[in-house]
Design a protein around this motif. Structure first.
Motif, short mmCIF file in Angstrom:
data_model
loop_
_atom_site.label_atom_id
_atom_site.label_comp_id
_atom_site.label_asym_id
_atom_site.label_seq_id
_atom_site.Cartn_x
_atom_site.Cartn_y
_atom_site.Cartn_z
N THR A 8 0.82 -1.21 0.00
CA THR A 8 0.00 0.00 0.00
C THR A 8 0.85 1.26 0.00
OG1 THR A 8 -1.75 -1.18 1.16
CG2 THR A 8 -1.86 1.21 1.21
N ASN A 9 1.91 1.28 0.81
CA ASN A 9 2.76 2.47 0.87
C ASN A 9 3.53 2.67 -0.43
OD1 ASN A 9 4.45 0.19 1.58
ND2 ASN A 9 5.97 1.65 2.30
N GLU A 10 3.89 1.58 -1.09
CA GLU A 10 4.58 1.68 -2.37
C GLU A 10 3.65 2.21 -3.45
OE1 GLU A 10 7.71 -2.04 -1.74
OE2 GLU A 10 5.72 -2.43 -2.56
N GLN A 11 2.40 1.75 -3.43
CA GLN A 11 1.41 2.25 -4.38
C GLN A 11 1.19 3.75 -4.19
OE1 GLN A 11 -2.02 -0.20 -3.66
NE2 GLN A 11 -1.26 -1.89 -4.89
N ALA A 12 1.10 4.17 -2.94
CA ALA A 12 0.89 5.60 -2.64
C ALA A 12 2.08 6.42 -3.14
CB ALA A 12 0.69 5.80 -1.14
N ALA A 13 3.28 5.93 -2.92
CA ALA A 13 4.48 6.64 -3.37
C ALA A 13 4.53 6.71 -4.89
CB ALA A 13 5.74 5.97 -2.82
N LEU A 14 4.10 5.65 -5.54
CA LEU A 14 4.10 5.63 -7.00
C LEU A 14 3.09 6.63 -7.57
CD1 LEU A 14 5.54 4.34 -9.34
CD2 LEU A 14 3.88 2.50 -9.32
N VAL A 15 1.99 6.83 -6.87
CA VAL A 15 1.02 7.85 -7.30
C VAL A 15 1.68 9.23 -7.24
CG1 VAL A 15 -1.12 9.03 -6.64
CG2 VAL A 15 -1.05 6.54 -6.72
N ILE A 16 2.41 9.50 -6.17
CA ILE A 16 3.12 10.78 -6.03
C ILE A 16 4.13 10.94 -7.15
CG2 ILE A 16 4.66 12.14 -4.55
CD1 ILE A 16 1.77 11.95 -3.50
N GLY A 17 4.89 9.87 -7.41
CA GLY A 17 5.87 9.91 -8.50
C GLY A 17 5.20 10.13 -9.84
N GLY A 18 4.07 9.48 -10.07
CA GLY A 18 3.34 9.65 -11.31
C GLY A 18 2.81 11.07 -11.49
N ALA A 51 10.75 11.31 -7.25
CA ALA A 51 9.56 11.66 -6.47
C ALA A 51 9.02 10.45 -5.72
CB ALA A 51 8.49 12.27 -7.37
N THR A 52 9.06 9.29 -6.35
CA THR A 52 8.61 8.06 -5.70
C THR A 52 9.50 7.73 -4.51
OG1 THR A 52 7.71 7.21 -7.77
CG2 THR A 52 8.12 5.60 -6.04
N CYS A 53 10.81 7.77 -4.71
CA CYS A 53 11.75 7.48 -3.62
C CYS A 53 11.63 8.50 -2.49
CB CYS A 53 13.18 7.43 -4.15
SG CYS A 53 13.51 6.00 -5.19
N SER A 54 11.47 9.75 -2.86
CA SER A 54 11.33 10.80 -1.85
C SER A 54 10.10 10.57 -0.99
CB SER A 54 11.24 12.17 -2.54
OG SER A 54 11.06 13.19 -1.60
#
Length: 66
Positions: A8-18, A51-54
């Motif tokens: 879930t946290n990875e999906q959320a970060a990927l949304v931010i990166g996207g 952005a995803t990593c951040s």
């Protein structure tokens, strides 16, 4: 690619990166990824990755109690 689903946290970060990568595409007014120059593609990928990593780092910092 891995068959392991994202957490879930990875999906959320990927949304931010996207969102950040999408903002870059808006900035250069180019939405067809096939038409990006090699330099634009590199910036697009770096923006998405950074952005995803951040966001993942921010999530981790938010969970550390000290």
């Amino acid at each position: 690619m891995s068959d392991t689903p994202l957490k879930t946290n990875e999906q959320a970060a990927l949304v931010i990166g996207g969102q950040a990568a999408g903002a870059y595409l808006e900035q250069i007014s180019q939405f067809d990824l096939r038409k990006l120059t090699s330099e634009q593609w590199a910036v697009f990928c770096a923006t998405l990755f950074q952005a995803t990593c951040s966001d993942l780092e921010k999530q981790a910092d938010d969970k550390i109690p000290f």
